[in-house]
Each structure stands twice: as C-alpha cells, then as structure tokens.
Motif scaffolding. Structure first.
Motif, PDB file in Angstrom:
ATOM      1  N   HIS A  17      -0.233  -1.798   0.153  1.00 35.93           N
ATOM      2  CA  HIS A  17       0.223  -0.466  -0.246  1.00 35.93           C
ATOM      3  C   HIS A  17       0.083   0.477   0.943  1.00 35.93           C
ATOM      4  CE1 HIS A  17       0.219   3.334  -2.498  1.00 35.93           C
ATOM      5  NE2 HIS A  17       0.874   2.654  -3.435  1.00 35.93           N
ATOM      6  N   LYS A  18       0.950   1.490   1.020  1.00 35.23           N
ATOM      7  CA  LYS A  18       0.933   2.374   2.194  1.00 35.23           C
ATOM      8  C   LYS A  18      -0.388   3.128   2.345  1.00 35.23           C
ATOM      9  CE  LYS A  18       3.085   6.376   0.059  1.00 35.23           C
ATOM     10  NZ  LYS A  18       4.149   7.351   0.144  1.00 35.23           N
ATOM     11  N   GLU A  19      -1.120   3.359   1.233  1.00 35.01           N
ATOM     12  CA  GLU A  19      -2.423   4.017   1.324  1.00 35.01           C
ATOM     13  C   GLU A  19      -3.487   3.104   1.934  1.00 35.01           C
ATOM     14  OE1 GLU A  19      -3.858   6.077  -2.142  1.00 35.01           O
ATOM     15  OE2 GLU A  19      -1.820   6.411  -2.823  1.00 35.01           O
ATOM     16  N   LEU A  20      -3.228   1.794   1.919  1.00 34.29           N
ATOM     17  CA  LEU A  20      -4.201   0.837   2.435  1.00 34.29           C
ATOM     18  C   LEU A  20      -3.764   0.192   3.742  1.00 34.29           C
ATOM     19  CD1 LEU A  20      -5.199  -0.937  -0.890  1.00 34.29           C
ATOM     20  CD2 LEU A  20      -6.392   0.899   0.277  1.00 34.29           C
ATOM     21  N   GLN A  21      -2.864   0.844   4.475  1.00 38.73           N
ATOM     22  CA  GLN A  21      -2.416   0.304   5.755  1.00 38.73           C
ATOM     23  C   GLN A  21      -3.609   0.121   6.688  1.00 38.73           C
ATOM     24  OE1 GLN A  21       0.435  -0.854   6.825  1.00 38.73           O
ATOM     25  NE2 GLN A  21       1.548  -0.367   4.953  1.00 38.73           N
ATOM     26  N   LYS A  41     -13.138   4.231   0.015  1.00 39.11           N
ATOM     27  CA  LYS A  41     -11.699   4.498  -0.010  1.00 39.11           C
ATOM     28  C   LYS A  41     -10.971   3.425  -0.833  1.00 39.11           C
ATOM     29  CE  LYS A  41      -7.754   5.434   2.917  1.00 39.11           C
ATOM     30  NZ  LYS A  41      -7.240   5.575   4.273  1.00 39.11           N
ATOM     31  N   PHE A  45      -8.900   4.081  -4.413  1.00 37.36           N
ATOM     32  CA  PHE A  45      -7.536   3.582  -4.607  1.00 37.36           C
ATOM     33  C   PHE A  45      -7.441   2.742  -5.882  1.00 37.36           C
ATOM     34  CE2 PHE A  45      -4.449   0.162  -4.143  1.00 37.36           C
ATOM     35  CZ  PHE A  45      -3.288   0.893  -3.947  1.00 37.36           C
ATOM     36  N   ASN A  49      -5.131   3.395  -9.323  1.00 42.65           N
ATOM     37  CA  ASN A  49      -3.946   2.565  -9.503  1.00 42.65           C
ATOM     38  C   ASN A  49      -4.107   1.339 -10.402  1.00 42.65           C
ATOM     39  OD1 ASN A  49      -2.146   4.030  -7.699  1.00 42.65           O
ATOM     40  ND2 ASN A  49      -3.580   3.413  -6.132  1.00 42.65           N
TER      41      ASN A  49
END
Length: 74
Positions: A17-21, A41, A45, A49
């Motif tokens: 996911h883009k938040e976990l790049q 973090k 997330f 989600n």
C-alpha cells in the motif's frame, strides 16, 4: 562442512500500500523480526484498514471503529 544459504537472484519486491512504501520485513537467524518501519506506524495502518474479526460481533464495534464511545446508562 557447513551449508551455505543460497540467495535468490534479483527477486522483485512485493507490492505494498502507498502508506507502507519502503516496508521491508526480515527474520534473522535467531527468529527475531526486523522491520525497516516503526511498528507503531504499521499498527496504526492496520487499525485503520483491517477489521477485527473477534470484535465484529460486539454491538458497539461500529462506534469503536469511528472513535466514539457509547454512552452507558447507569
């Protein structure tokens, strides 16, 4: 003779996911989990989600997800 571990050559990184790049998780020889991202973090997330299956049966689960507390009658 000791066995040498073979590393796979040029394995592609998994999609995240883009938040976990930048997330990279490995397990060292002692079984300890090493992460490139702060666990706080990751937990934030997951809280946002992923639904908790154990809590889904509770009556106030939807309120808990929204961050509201249900008023209790005394």
């Amino acid at each position: 003779m000791s066995k040498k571990e073979k590393k796979p050559a040029n394995t592609p990184k998994p999609r995240v996911h883009k938040e976990l790049q930048g997330l990279d998780i490995t397990i060292d020889q002692f079984g300890e989990i090493k992460s490139s991202m702060n666990i706080e973090k990751i937990n934030d997330f997951l809280d946002k989600n992923v639904d908790d299956k154990k809590l889904a049966e509770r009556d106030d689960y939807d309120d808990m997800k929204k961050g509201k507390k249900k008023n209790k009658k005394q």
